[in-house]
Design a protein around this motif. Structure first.
Motif, PDB file in Angstrom:
ATOM      1  N   MET A 200     -65.809  21.119 -68.146  1.00  0.00           N
ATOM      2  CA  MET A 200     -64.690  20.209 -67.887  1.00  0.00           C
ATOM      3  C   MET A 200     -64.583  19.865 -66.402  1.00  0.00           C
ATOM      4  O   MET A 200     -64.105  18.790 -66.040  1.00  0.00           O
ATOM      5  CB  MET A 200     -63.386  20.831 -68.386  1.00  0.00           C
ATOM      6  N   SER A 201     -64.975  20.779 -65.528  1.00  0.00           N
ATOM      7  CA  SER A 201     -64.898  20.515 -64.091  1.00  0.00           C
ATOM      8  C   SER A 201     -65.865  19.427 -63.654  1.00  0.00           C
ATOM      9  O   SER A 201     -65.713  18.865 -62.572  1.00  0.00           O
ATOM     10  CB  SER A 201     -65.162  21.801 -63.300  1.00  0.00           C
ATOM     11  N   ARG A 202     -66.870  19.111 -64.486  1.00  0.00           N
ATOM     12  CA  ARG A 202     -67.854  18.078 -64.131  1.00  0.00           C
ATOM     13  C   ARG A 202     -67.439  16.699 -64.633  1.00  0.00           C
ATOM     14  O   ARG A 202     -68.150  15.726 -64.396  1.00  0.00           O
ATOM     15  CB  ARG A 202     -69.232  18.453 -64.687  1.00  0.00           C
ATOM     16  N   GLY A 203     -66.326  16.603 -65.325  1.00  0.00           N
ATOM     17  CA  GLY A 203     -65.820  15.309 -65.729  1.00  0.00           C
ATOM     18  C   GLY A 203     -66.054  14.994 -67.187  1.00  0.00           C
ATOM     19  O   GLY A 203     -66.803  15.690 -67.894  1.00  0.00           O
TER      20      GLY A 203
ATOM     21  N   ASP B 221     -69.552  14.774 -69.119  1.00  0.00           N
ATOM     22  CA  ASP B 221     -70.185  16.025 -69.549  1.00  0.00           C
ATOM     23  C   ASP B 221     -69.366  16.758 -70.605  1.00  0.00           C
ATOM     24  O   ASP B 221     -69.913  17.308 -71.561  1.00  0.00           O
ATOM     25  CB  ASP B 221     -70.414  16.950 -68.357  1.00  0.00           C
ATOM     26  N   SER B 222     -68.032  16.791 -70.413  1.00  0.00           N
ATOM     27  CA  SER B 222     -67.188  17.607 -71.290  1.00  0.00           C
ATOM     28  C   SER B 222     -66.687  16.863 -72.519  1.00  0.00           C
ATOM     29  O   SER B 222     -66.250  17.489 -73.488  1.00  0.00           O
ATOM     30  CB  SER B 222     -65.966  18.108 -70.501  1.00  0.00           C
TER      31      SER B 222
ATOM     32  N   PRO C 105     -60.795  17.366 -64.154  1.00  0.00           N
ATOM     33  CA  PRO C 105     -61.901  18.069 -63.485  1.00  0.00           C
ATOM     34  C   PRO C 105     -61.443  18.832 -62.240  1.00  0.00           C
ATOM     35  O   PRO C 105     -61.906  19.962 -61.992  1.00  0.00           O
ATOM     36  CB  PRO C 105     -62.862  16.935 -63.110  1.00  0.00           C
TER      37      PRO C 105
ATOM     38  N   CYS D 184     -59.628  21.990 -63.295  1.00  0.00           N
ATOM     39  CA  CYS D 184     -60.601  22.994 -63.750  1.00  0.00           C
ATOM     40  C   CYS D 184     -61.342  23.607 -62.567  1.00  0.00           C
ATOM     41  O   CYS D 184     -61.672  24.800 -62.573  1.00  0.00           O
ATOM     42  CB  CYS D 184     -61.584  22.355 -64.725  1.00  0.00           C
ATOM     43  N   GLY D 185     -61.594  22.799 -61.534  1.00  0.00           N
ATOM     44  CA  GLY D 185     -62.188  23.336 -60.317  1.00  0.00           C
ATOM     45  C   GLY D 185     -61.297  24.378 -59.668  1.00  0.00           C
ATOM     46  O   GLY D 185     -61.770  25.411 -59.167  1.00  0.00           O
TER      47      GLY D 185
ATOM     48  N   CYS E 229     -54.297  17.003 -56.520  1.00  0.00           N
ATOM     49  CA  CYS E 229     -55.735  16.830 -56.741  1.00  0.00           C
ATOM     50  C   CYS E 229     -56.316  15.770 -55.803  1.00  0.00           C
ATOM     51  O   CYS E 229     -57.492  15.817 -55.449  1.00  0.00           O
ATOM     52  CB  CYS E 229     -56.022  16.450 -58.193  1.00  0.00           C
TER      53      CYS E 229
END
Length: 495
Positions: free
Chosen positions: A1-4, A7-8, A64, A67-68, A170
């Motif tokens: 999820m942190s990659r956007g 991807d997620s 993202p 999640c980071g 963010c």
């Protein structure tokens, strides 16, 4: 999820709800612990309640980033605890449970608070046994509960305030700090500390009443100067912020969301306790109250920072008696309410516990009553004294007044005239220089200025006004009068 979302595949409220379920399973958290229909509420809000553009921005940029923050949380906590014993001149300030009757302070960076609130958003805190420890629920599941959100626009607008906070942090993470202090007014007598006063102590006080300024419009959080801002709290810090209601306390918590972090580690307050928060930033504007509450856009907080990088916003949470009815005129109730307010306003500056222990109690020490003249020691009294160790970082605090309003009134059912007088007594006795009182246009306080003028003309002390309040309350209980306090007082003084 942190990659956007590419991807997620988390690009909708429905997909977010599924991933929250999976994240909780990975942490062995029971799905049944969530409020019923909470996950449907996440889907409803992000897929139906906000625009597609807002939703796309949230899933593309905010999720993202949140999640980071979660991935960085372990290293943030490690860094926090490494500095916790040195950040405030040796006073312990690490993140920990500040239990009932346990005075102390927690100092958190705004970044760490953001990471903790990200955990709340994704419902990642274990909720088991929190109530047994007198703690509120801290996950956002009840806030998103589908039936309430579908029926209540105020619920939707509370969430909009919090989502706006996440967008802001963010985009640009604030770098300041926020302190949360549990203040305890010792029940046992101690020669170096202001302790819990009894009725005779209030009656014998020769302290002059402080100046008072009445505002019929405006809000406490908009007061222009530097004052201690009263949060009309529930005994559980944060009250119903993360549920379906919208009282004054909950409004403060959603426009200043960093306050919510205190709900993680601050159990309910006893009658001799208050919670002071310094440094919270405001992120949102709003209009209305209760059912009419609405998020009204971004707010830029321009308050200066102190030497500890805390914003110069001081909030004091004190809880009034709910639904007191005629019982509020009993002597025990008067003592409870005035001492609750006093516990929040008094400034006890305690130095090291090494024989040089002192208290900054000039003009605040009430004359001891005959029934409490013998010093007593007990484990609980020593715990309060030893754990408090209040640092003298706010040397000018006693020069700061109090901005307050109709505390304990409204849905709590308190007598507005009685409550304003009790607060005036507590603020005066604490040594603070002024009270800014916001009536919010309450009709019951239309004679407030007239009452204040008469009290000032009589040059009453704290003790004088206290005795008048006790006399009036006795007549209310015995049904000798049905007048409000101000009308009764003016008649009483005239005769």
């Amino acid at each position: 999820m942190s990659r956007g979302p590419s991807d997620s595949m988390v690009n909708s409220g429905e997909a977010l709800a599924l991933h929250i379920t999976n994240m909780r399973k990975s942490l062995s958290l029971n799905a049944n612990d969530l409020t019923p229909y909470a996950l449907q509420g996440y889907a409803l809000f992000f897929d139906k309640k906000i625009s597609r553009e807002e939703s796309a921005n949230f899933f593309g940029a905010v999720v993202p980033a949140l999640c980071g923050l979660l991935l960085q949380l372990p290293s943030m906590l490690e860094k926090h605890y490494q500095k916790a014993d040195h950040a405030l001149d040796g006073i312990p300030s690490g993140l920990r449970l500040l239990g009932l009757q346990e005075a102390g302070i927690v100092l958190l960076s705004q970044e760490l608070i953001a990471a903790l609130l990200a955990c709340s958003f994704f419902c990642l805190f274990p909720e088991v046994d929190r109530r047994l420890k007198n703690l509120q629920g801290i996950n956002f599941d009840a806030l998103f509960s589908f039936p309430y959100m579908r029926q209540c626009t105020k619920q939707e607008n509370k969430i909009k305030c919090l989502i706006h906070y996440f967008r802001r942090i963010c985009r640009c993470m604030p770098t300041g700090f926020v302190s949360f202090e549990r203040k305890v007014l010792p029940l046992e007598y101690h020669s170096h500390f202001v302790s819990y006063p009894e009725a005779d102590s209030w009656a014998n006080s020769a302290t002059p009443l402080c100046s008072i300024e009445v505002h019929t419009s405006g809000a406490i959080e908009d007061q222009p100067g530097e004052a201690l801002e009263v949060d009309f709290a529930d005994e559980y810090f944060g009250g119903l912020t993360l549920s379906y209601d919208t009282l004054q306390e909950e409004i403060r918590f959603v426009i200043n969301p960093e306050l919510i972090a205190g709900m993680i580690f601050l159990p309910r307050m006893d009658a001799n306790e208050a919670i002071e928060i310094v440094g919270v930033e405001r992120f949102s504007c709003y209009t209305g109250y209760g059912p009419s509450f609405q998020y009204a856009g971004d707010y830029t907080d321009k308050k200066d920072l102190d030497t500890f990088k805390r914003r110069k916003t001081r909030v004091i949470a004190i809880d009034a008696m709910p639904g007191p009815g005629m019982g509020q005129y009993k002597l025990d109730a008067l003592i409870r309410e005035v001492n609750k307010a006093f516990s929040g306003y008094v400034h006890q500056c305690k130095y090291k516990i090494d024989g040089s222990l002192m208290a900054d109690t000039n003009n605040t020490q009430l004359e001891a009553s005959s029934s409490r003249h013998v010093p007593r020691t007990s484990d609980s009294a020593n715990q309060v004294v030893e754990s408090s160790q209040r640092w003298c970082i706010d040397h000018e605090e006693k020069k700061i007044g109090v901005a307050t309003g109709n505390w304990g009134c409204g849905v709590f059912g308190g007598d507005p005239e009685l409550k304003v007088m009790l607060q005036w007594l507590a603020i005066s006795q604490s040594g603070r220089p002024f009270m800014s009182y916001y009536t919010f246009g309450l009709q019951a306080l239309q004679n407030l200025n007239q009452g204040i003028e008469r009290i000032t003309l009589e040059e009453m002390t704290v003790g004088d006004l206290w005795k008048k309040l006790v006399e009036y309350s006795s007549e209310r209980l015995s049904r000798k009068t049905w007048f409000g306090f101000f009308s009764w007082l003016i008649t009483s003084l005239s005769t």
